[in-house]
Design a protein around this motif. Structure first.
Motif, PDB file in Angstrom:
ATOM      1  N   UNK A 155       0.810  -1.224   0.000  1.00  0.00           N
ATOM      2  CA  UNK A 155       0.000   0.000   0.000  1.00  0.00           C
ATOM      3  C   UNK A 155       0.840   1.268   0.000  1.00  0.00           C
ATOM      4  N   UNK A 156       2.154   1.182   0.251  1.00  0.00           N
ATOM      5  CA  UNK A 156       2.998   2.368   0.315  1.00  0.00           C
ATOM      6  C   UNK A 156       3.378   2.851  -1.079  1.00  0.00           C
ATOM      7  N   UNK A 157       3.370   4.180  -1.262  1.00  0.00           N
ATOM      8  CA  UNK A 157       3.805   4.825  -2.504  1.00  0.00           C
ATOM      9  C   UNK A 157       4.718   5.988  -2.141  1.00  0.00           C
ATOM     10  N   UNK A 158       5.410   6.585  -3.132  1.00  0.00           N
ATOM     11  CA  UNK A 158       6.260   7.744  -2.813  1.00  0.00           C
ATOM     12  C   UNK A 158       5.477   8.932  -2.249  1.00  0.00           C
ATOM     13  N   UNK A 159       4.126   8.930  -2.394  1.00  0.00           N
ATOM     14  CA  UNK A 159       3.314  10.036  -1.873  1.00  0.00           C
ATOM     15  C   UNK A 159       2.711   9.727  -0.509  1.00  0.00           C
ATOM     16  N   UNK A 160       3.070   8.571   0.079  1.00  0.00           N
ATOM     17  CA  UNK A 160       2.493   8.212   1.369  1.00  0.00           C
ATOM     18  C   UNK A 160       3.007   9.132   2.462  1.00  0.00           C
ATOM     19  N   UNK A 161       2.230   9.178   3.582  1.00  0.00           N
ATOM     20  CA  UNK A 161       2.593  10.068   4.689  1.00  0.00           C
ATOM     21  C   UNK A 161       3.481   9.402   5.729  1.00  0.00           C
ATOM     22  N   UNK A 162       3.680   8.090   5.640  1.00  0.00           N
ATOM     23  CA  UNK A 162       4.446   7.360   6.652  1.00  0.00           C
ATOM     24  C   UNK A 162       5.841   7.007   6.162  1.00  0.00           C
ATOM     25  N   UNK A 163       6.423   7.853   5.359  1.00  0.00           N
ATOM     26  CA  UNK A 163       7.764   7.598   4.823  1.00  0.00           C
ATOM     27  C   UNK A 163       8.792   8.360   5.645  1.00  0.00           C
ATOM     28  N   UNK A 164       9.858   7.672   6.040  1.00  0.00           N
ATOM     29  CA  UNK A 164      10.927   8.254   6.852  1.00  0.00           C
ATOM     30  C   UNK A 164      12.276   7.853   6.275  1.00  0.00           C
ATOM     31  N   UNK A 165      13.293   8.599   6.723  1.00  0.00           N
ATOM     32  CA  UNK A 165      14.665   8.232   6.359  1.00  0.00           C
ATOM     33  C   UNK A 165      15.123   7.087   7.267  1.00  0.00           C
ATOM     34  N   UNK A 166      15.733   6.068   6.652  1.00  0.00           N
ATOM     35  CA  UNK A 166      16.305   4.939   7.407  1.00  0.00           C
ATOM     36  C   UNK A 166      17.701   4.663   6.851  1.00  0.00           C
TER      37      UNK A 166
END
Length: 507
Positions: free
Chosen positions: A290-301
């Motif tokens: 369900x994750x895309x580059x426009x998702x809100x739950x993206x962080x740097x790892x």
């Protein structure tokens, strides 16, 4: 140099003498060799010409850039010497004419580069290399960025497809694991009910093993010569081994049930753990889909773009999933076989134990019979040995008496010789036949005494051996009687309590 008289000139140094030589005539400093290097000869006053204007072709590049007529090597090679006043001027050595082949050197300067090389270096310096590189870099960078984002979109689509396929595979293997878990749980319950039936049949197996081990331990009490691995010993060892095997079949049947129960529970725990891992992985991959580059739950790892230390290959994962389910099925089948083979093992084991007990009893009886015969034979040998010891002792006494008699004869002949050697006077003390006879008699008596002493030593050595053999016989007889007591009495009493197959079958 002056050439007025021949006494002040040297034909080998002064080339201007009237006398000419066939050898090579050396040039003075500043002179060229046959017009080499463009030099026309020594300096002559008034020969310097005004400068000639240089003419450049139409459309020629500026004079500080390379010209069509330039040469990178000819400028130096065609440069001639600067007349006789140049530094290093020589006019009397063979090297006088060689100064024109190298750049002129004096205390003020040295010619190093040609004019063509200077112009070529100017062209290299004025060429705008960095500007061209910047233009090419800008064009290539824009093109690379466009290709990069295109490739990124393709990679994202490919990753989404692979993640969806992965979710489907995980869901399939999760169902298979759930089926195996249900079957294994049912088998654990059934095996727990059958475990109580095995304990009664395993208790009686301790007695035959204890009897066999006690017989072996009793036989270790035999004395040293009889500590042999005879047939009875081998049959007892076989009996211990067979009883141990039967005991392992029955005792280990119970132990295997306990072990199998532990294995089943461990397999159940492991497959539950595997089921939990698959549920967790399935949840993670469904979330990743369900994750895309426009998702809100993206962080740097940082540092995650690498293979973990415990990462496995896809082939190993598929093999592990199939192997985990197959292991559960094998463990469940093994548990079923263990419950089905119990009565067959009891019947076969009790029969084999009875046959081996009969073989052991027969071997013990044969060993007892052979030991009794040997004991009787040893007693006969002991009697013969005692008689032979008595005979040897009589022989030793006879030898000692004979030596005493020989000593008396030796004293007699020595007395005779002493009297004849020291009591006859002057010429009467001669080597007559009587003297020779007495000397021969003394020699023979000495040899006889040595021979009898050697016989006496041999007889005493034989007596020592007979005494030693007597001790060995007495010790061996005691050993055999000890062995008879162990095999005939104590082992027989112990083995009378060997259980029968009916007792084994009755539990």
């Amino acid at each position: 140099m002056a050439t007025n008289t021949g006494q002040f000139t040297c034909p080998f140094i002064c080339p201007t003498t009237e006398k000419t030589l066939d050898k090579t005539v050396y040039k003075e400093a500043g002179q060229s060799r046959d017009g080499e290097h463009g030099s026309t000869g020594p300096y002559v006053p008034g020969c310097i010409q005004p400068p000639e204007p240089k003419v450049y072709a139409p459309g020629a590049p500026p004079r500080y850039l390379p010209q069509p007529t330039d040469s990178t090597s000819g400028d130096i090679l065609t440069m001639g010497p600067i007349g006789p006043w140049a530094a290093g001027h020589l006019d009397w050595t063979p090297q006088a004419g060689t100064t024109g082949v190298r750049p002129v050197v004096d205390k003020y300067s040295i010619t190093r580069y040609s004019t063509g090389e200077w112009r070529k270096n100017n062209q290299y310096t004025l060429t705008p290399r960095a500007t061209d590189k910047a233009t090419a870099l800008e064009t290539q960078t824009k093109k690379d960025i466009e290709n990069a984002f295109t490739n990124l979109d393709n990679k994202l689509d490919d990753s989404n497809k692979k993640l969806k396929k992965r979710v489907k595979d995980l869901a399939y293997w999760k169902k298979e694991v759930e089926k195996a878990l249900a079957a294994l749980t049912e088998e654990i319950d059934t095996l727990d009910n059958d475990r109580a039936k095995l304990k009664g049949a395993c208790r009686i197996l301790m007695m035959p093993e204890a009897i066999s081990r006690e017989c072996l331990e009793l036989r270790t009490g035999r004395y040293e010569p009889d500590l042999v691995r005879d047939e009875a010993e081998q049959e007892l060892i076989k009996e211990v081994a067979i009883v141990g095997e039967i005991r392992r079949v029955f005792m280990n049947t119970l132990a295997k049930v306990e072990e199998q129960m532990v294995i089943n529970k461990a397999a159940k725990s492991w497959i539950e753990y595997d089921w939990g891992d698959k549920m967790s992985s399935l949840s993670v991959d469904r979330k990743n889909v369900t994750l895309t580059p426009d998702s809100n739950l993206l962080l740097w790892h940082p540092g995650v773009a690498r293979w973990p230390e415990n990462a496995t290959s896809l082939e190993y994962w598929e093999h592990y999933c199939a192997e985990s389910i197959r292991n559960c099925e094998e463990i469940r089948k093994k548990s079923e076989d263990l419950r089905g083979d119990l009565m067959t093992a009891i019947i076969n084991g009790s029969r084999d134990m009875k046959l081996q007990a009969d073989r052991t009893n027969a071997a013990l009886a044969e060993t007892v019979a052979a030991t009794e015969e040997l004991c009787e034979k040893l007693q006969e040998n002991l009697k013969d040995n005692l008689k032979k010891i008595a005979d040897i002792e009589n022989l030793i006494d006879y030898l000692k008496e004979s030596l005493r008699k020989v000593d008396e004869r030796n004293k007699c002949v020595m007395t005779r010789l002493h009297n004849r050697n020291y009591e006859r006077l002057d010429v009467e003390n001669c080597r007559d036949e009587a003297q020779y006879a007495l000397m021969a008699e003394a020699k023979f008596i000495r040899e006889t005494s040595e021979s009898l002493q050697d016989k006496l030593r041999q007889a005493e050595a034989v007596r020592s051996e007979l005494m030693k053999y007597r001790g060995e016989l007495e010790k061996d007889i005691a050993c055999k009687r000890k062995s008879l007591n162990i095999d005939q009495d104590r082992c027989a009493r112990v083995r009378a309590h060997m259980p029968t197959p009916e007792e084994f079958a009755g539990g």
